[in-house]
Design a protein around this motif. Structure first.
Motif, PDB file in Angstrom:
ATOM      1  N   LEU A  37       0.816  -1.217   0.000  1.00  0.00           N
ATOM      2  CA  LEU A  37       0.000   0.000   0.000  1.00  0.00           C
ATOM      3  C   LEU A  37       0.851   1.268   0.000  1.00  0.00           C
ATOM      4  N   GLU A  38       2.177   1.102  -0.037  1.00  0.00           N
ATOM      5  CA  GLU A  38       3.127   2.205  -0.227  1.00  0.00           C
ATOM      6  C   GLU A  38       3.177   3.169   0.962  1.00  0.00           C
ATOM      7  N   LEU A  39       2.900   2.660   2.147  1.00  0.00           N
ATOM      8  CA  LEU A  39       3.028   3.523   3.330  1.00  0.00           C
ATOM      9  C   LEU A  39       4.469   4.000   3.536  1.00  0.00           C
ATOM     10  N   PRO A  40       5.506   3.148   3.340  1.00  0.00           N
ATOM     11  CA  PRO A  40       6.882   3.653   3.527  1.00  0.00           C
ATOM     12  C   PRO A  40       7.209   4.858   2.648  1.00  0.00           C
ATOM     13  N   GLU A  41       6.689   4.886   1.400  1.00  0.00           N
ATOM     14  CA  GLU A  41       6.938   6.046   0.539  1.00  0.00           C
ATOM     15  C   GLU A  41       6.288   7.299   1.108  1.00  0.00           C
ATOM     16  N   VAL A  42       5.097   7.152   1.662  1.00  0.00           N
ATOM     17  CA  VAL A  42       4.423   8.304   2.271  1.00  0.00           C
ATOM     18  C   VAL A  42       5.202   8.786   3.492  1.00  0.00           C
ATOM     19  N   LEU A  43       5.700   7.850   4.301  1.00  0.00           N
ATOM     20  CA  LEU A  43       6.467   8.238   5.483  1.00  0.00           C
ATOM     21  C   LEU A  43       7.775   8.913   5.095  1.00  0.00           C
ATOM     22  N   ALA A  48       6.878  12.459   4.415  1.00  0.00           N
ATOM     23  CA  ALA A  48       6.625  13.172   5.673  1.00  0.00           C
ATOM     24  C   ALA A  48       7.938  13.448   6.401  1.00  0.00           C
ATOM     25  N   ALA A  49       8.868  12.462   6.366  1.00  0.00           N
ATOM     26  CA  ALA A  49      10.147  12.620   7.071  1.00  0.00           C
ATOM     27  C   ALA A  49      10.978  13.752   6.488  1.00  0.00           C
ATOM     28  N   ARG A  60       4.452  15.984  10.538  1.00  0.00           N
ATOM     29  CA  ARG A  60       3.136  15.538  10.081  1.00  0.00           C
ATOM     30  C   ARG A  60       2.272  16.737   9.699  1.00  0.00           C
ATOM     31  N   ALA A  61       2.345  17.794  10.476  1.00  0.00           N
ATOM     32  CA  ALA A  61       1.539  18.991  10.186  1.00  0.00           C
ATOM     33  C   ALA A  61       2.003  19.657   8.899  1.00  0.00           C
ATOM     34  N   LEU A  62       3.322  19.782   8.695  1.00  0.00           N
ATOM     35  CA  LEU A  62       3.836  20.399   7.477  1.00  0.00           C
ATOM     36  C   LEU A  62       3.480  19.554   6.252  1.00  0.00           C
TER      37      LEU A  62
END
Length: 787
Positions: free
Chosen positions: A9-15, A18-19, A279-281
């Motif tokens: 589901l590509e969560l690592p790419e989203v993180l 965010a990082a 996370r906010a940015l």
């Protein structure tokens, strides 16, 4: 959470994205390590943190994250007894200072960001390290002379020794005896010793210790004999200075080690706050919003956009868990079914990580204990697994783990084998998952599964809309109808010979062909219905906006009325007080002129009668002229005189009305009002007067007379009591009271003293006395008004 599904589901790419918004390495690593939580309370807390950080961003009060360094390794080296270099000690001091700024920033905003303030409150910031490091180490990393008395003494002696040595070396250079021996009249440093370059052939005559030779051999660098002792002294002082610096750094390192637990806690809090800030940015960059909490198992996404897609992304609407538990998506290849699956799964994971989602704020998400995804080509040559075998292995694992709080996303379920067997297998798997209470979204091309959805409770068909003209997906999920694969149509559009297409059509049974045609017709009807629904929704939003605008204007009108009423009351009291003062002045003059005469008493009586007549005239009801209804064909224009029904006042229109509203001048105020509250009237003989008209003043005086015979000001401040007494005394006098009781309490006597002085100078008060014991005694004062 299922690790493989997180990857699919590509969560690592989203993180990773965010990082990139983290301000330090600790925050970046915290972002990358973020995992979805199955605990609803944790999810609620995470989203509250992100919401509060977004609030600070939106109000230009973002958390000050600058100056934070990753000092974890330095702290751990101090714990095992290693000395920390000056540069790393400065990093520790700067990080502590940054933590103090951040703590103060959040503590002063605790009412608006309580969750962030609570995190800041848990930071245990060492109070001494920062100041001690600043006292010992300068900003450029050098140890200050003031770091210790011993270091200051050693450096003073070293400077003195250095000056004496240079002075002696200069004397050697200037000596007539040695001038011819010297290659060049300079002082140089070799291996920490001060030397003079001497011609090689005169080394013996010059005397001293040779410390170096030039590459050509023509020059030797000699420390003159008379300077050796001073050079030794300087070297000894340099060694002692270094030893003292090592001792100072050791003390500072020991101080860090003693507070290592506090520093670890502080760094954990800083990493957590940097994670929240990132996370906010990230949410701000995506234009994301926080979804509301949904009941268990329910997903409602509106205008959802996959965060990793670029370009003109078409949002989707999709739901599950409320009216149905299993959604079967059908439609052509490249129609957007897989994107819809990934969007749902990724949004659930992001929500449970505390990340806001790029979707409408009307969206809502439940918290799932597990999210499973079987998406994409799972063929593995190394393990000799076909696509079907690889998918089946995943399905076996999912069937063993699925429960009532599971979300399961299956792409092309049952594909890769015989269609009849594959469809039967898919039905059996979906039935088992539904019986476990899981929420399932599956894509397929099997017609048997469309029939299964129609015939099974809480299983629903759906399709992702496809544009037949452009052969491109519309990415719009339509719930309630199955989709057509459009295979023959797409083949024709892509150039398949017509005779081949017709032969293929002839191979399809008449019933199946009819069903396909009906599905296409239903899909077209549903698309038209969806567009009408969107238009209706837009009309509803417009209506809501107009209602909100109406309510806002109604509030403005109400505020204007209150302002007018308050101004009238204040002005009426002022008029009454001025009238009373003038009357009393006249009575005083008459007393001086006619002491004891009957004329004075008669004049006083006459003045009182005049005052009472004035009050009666001000307070009498004034009949309003009836206002006729506005004719249907009447058009208001600039300059028209109107009665404002909602205010009970007259005004004049300043500009030609537009959009059902007009700008009206009412007294000294200007307001934009709906024309349905306006009535045309004849132009007044005189210009419209401000709010101190006789009618308005009379209304204000009527209200002023509804007062009690006593007032409580006990425990008030003097300033507050004075304002209240000013209004009360005017109202009580206007009401015709002979005397009133002022309850001020005993206390320290400050308030009682103020009341006595206030009454003594008040123009409406004839006298005052202590209240009877039954009425409060020393805690109350009776004020007697003048006649």
């Amino acid at each position: 959470m299922d690790e493989r599904s997180l990857q699919v589901l590509e969560l690592p790419e989203v993180l990773e994205r965010a990082a990139s918004f983290a301000t330090n390495e600790m925050g970046r690593l915290a972002c990358l390590a973020l995992a979805p939580s199955p605990d609803p309370s944790v999810v609620i807390r995470r989203n509250q943190e992100t919401r509060e950080a977004r609030y600070l961003l939106d109000h230009r009060a973002a958390m000050p994250m600058g100056g934070i360094r990753d000092i974890r390794e330095s702290v751990e080296r101090a714990v095992i007894g290693q000395a920390i270099p000056p540069a790393e000690l400065l990093d520790i001091a700067q990080t502590i200072a940054a933590a103090q700024r951040l703590h103060q920033h959040l503590r002063t905003r605790a009412e608006t960001v309580p969750a962030l303030a609570e995190i800041a409150a848990t930071m245990r910031i060492p109070p001494m390290i920062g100041q001690r490091v600043a006292d010992c180490i300068s900003d450029n990393g050098e140890i200050r002379d003031t770091a210790s008395p011993e270091l200051a003494r050693i450096r003073s002696q070293r400077r003195q020794a250095h000056d004496r040595l240079i002075e002696r070396l200069n004397a050697v250079l200037a000596s007539e005896r040695t001038r011819s021996y010297i290659q060049e009249p300079i002082i140089t440093n070799r291996e920490g010793r001060y030397c003079i370059p001497v011609k090689a052939e005169y080394r013996s005559q010059f005397g001293g210790i040779i410390h170096d030779v030039s590459a050509s051999g023509a020059t030797v660098f000699v420390e003159p004999g008379p300077c050796i002792e001073l050079g030794n002294k300087l070297k000894e002082l340099a060694i002692r200075e270094e030893q003292e610096i090592v001792r100072i750094l050791g003390q500072l390192s020991e101080l860090v080690a003693r507070h290592s637990d506090d520093l670890r806690t502080m760094l954990e809090c800083l990493a957590h706050l940097d994670l929240i800030h990132a996370r906010a940015l990230f949410a701000d960059k995506l234009g994301a919003r926080e979804p509301s909490s949904a009941p268990p198992g329910v997903i409602r996404l509106f205008s959802a956009r996959h965060p990793l897609l670029t370009g003109d992304v078409v949002p989707i609407d999709i739901e599950i868990g409320d009216r149905f538990d299993v959604l079967i998506l059908t439609g052509p290849n490249t129609g957007g079914k897989t994107v819809a699956l990934k969007t749902v799964g990724l949004f659930v994971l992001m929500h449970q990580c505390g990340l806001q989602i790029p979707a409408s704020p009307d969206s809502s998400l439940a918290v799932f204990e597990q999210v499973y995804a079987d998406i994409g080509d799972e063929q593995d040559i190394r393990q000799s697994l076909s696509t079907f075998s690889a998918h089946m292995r995943n399905l076996v694992r999912i069937l063993g783990d699925a429960a009532d709080r599971s979300l399961i996303l299956l792409d092309e379920i049952g594909a890769g084998t015989d269609p009849t067997e594959g469809a039967a297998l898919a039905r059996a798997i979906l039935s088992r998952l539904q019986s476990r209470g899981a929420r399932v979204i599956a894509t397929t091309h099997y017609g048997e599964l469309k029939e299964y959805a129609y015939s099974t409770s809480r299983v629903e068909n759906g399709t992702v809309e496809f544009n037949r003209e452009t052969l491109l997906p519309a990415y719009r999920v339509l719930i309630g109808i199955p989709g057509s694969s459009h295979a023959l149509y797409i083949a024709r559009r892509l150039g398949l010979p017509e005779e081949v297409a017709r032969e293929a059509e002839s191979q399809i049974g008449s019933n199946e062909h009819t069903v396909t045609t009906m599905l296409e017709q239903i899909e077209a009807s549903r698309r038209a219905a969806y567009e009408q629904e969107q238009a209706a929704a837009a009309a509803l939003r417009d209506a809501e906006r107009y209602r909100a605008d109406y309510e806002r204007r109604a509030t403005e009108i109400s505020d204007i009325r209150r302002t007018i009423r308050s101004g009238v009351e204040d002005e009426a009291r002022a008029v009454l007080r001025r009238t009373s003062e003038k009357a009393e002045n006249v009575l005083a003059e008459l007393r001086k002129m006619n002491k004891g005469s009957r004329k004075g008493a008669a004049a006083r009586k006459k003045l009182i009668e005049i005052k009472q007549e004035a009050v009666a005239a001000l307070t009498e009801d004034v009949a309003e002229e009836p206002i006729a209804e506005t004719p249907v064909d009447h058009r208001f224009r600039k300059g028209d005189h109107v009665r404002v029904l909602s205010l009970g006042a007259d005004g004049r229109i300043l500009e030609d009305p537009a959009h059902g509203e007009a700008q009206v001048q009412v007294g000294s105020m200007r307001a934009t009002l709906p024309i349905d509250v306006l009535r045309p009237i004849a132009a007044p003989a005189k210009p419209i007067q401000p709010s101190s008209s006789r009618i308005a003043t009379g209304i204000a005086l009527k209200k002023a007379m509804h007062v009690d015979r006593e007032i409580m000001i006990r425990a008030m401040r003097v300033e507050e009591a004075e304002q209240i007494l000013d209004r009360y005394m005017d109202d009580a006098f206007a009401a015709g009271f002979r005397e009133v009781r002022i309850i001020h309490g005993k206390g320290t006597g400050v308030l009682r003293k103020f009341v006595h002085e206030y009454l003594r100078t008040h123009p409406l008060v004839a006298g005052q006395r202590r209240a009877d014991d039954a009425d409060g005694g020393d805690g109350a004062t009776i004020a007697v008004f003048k006649e």
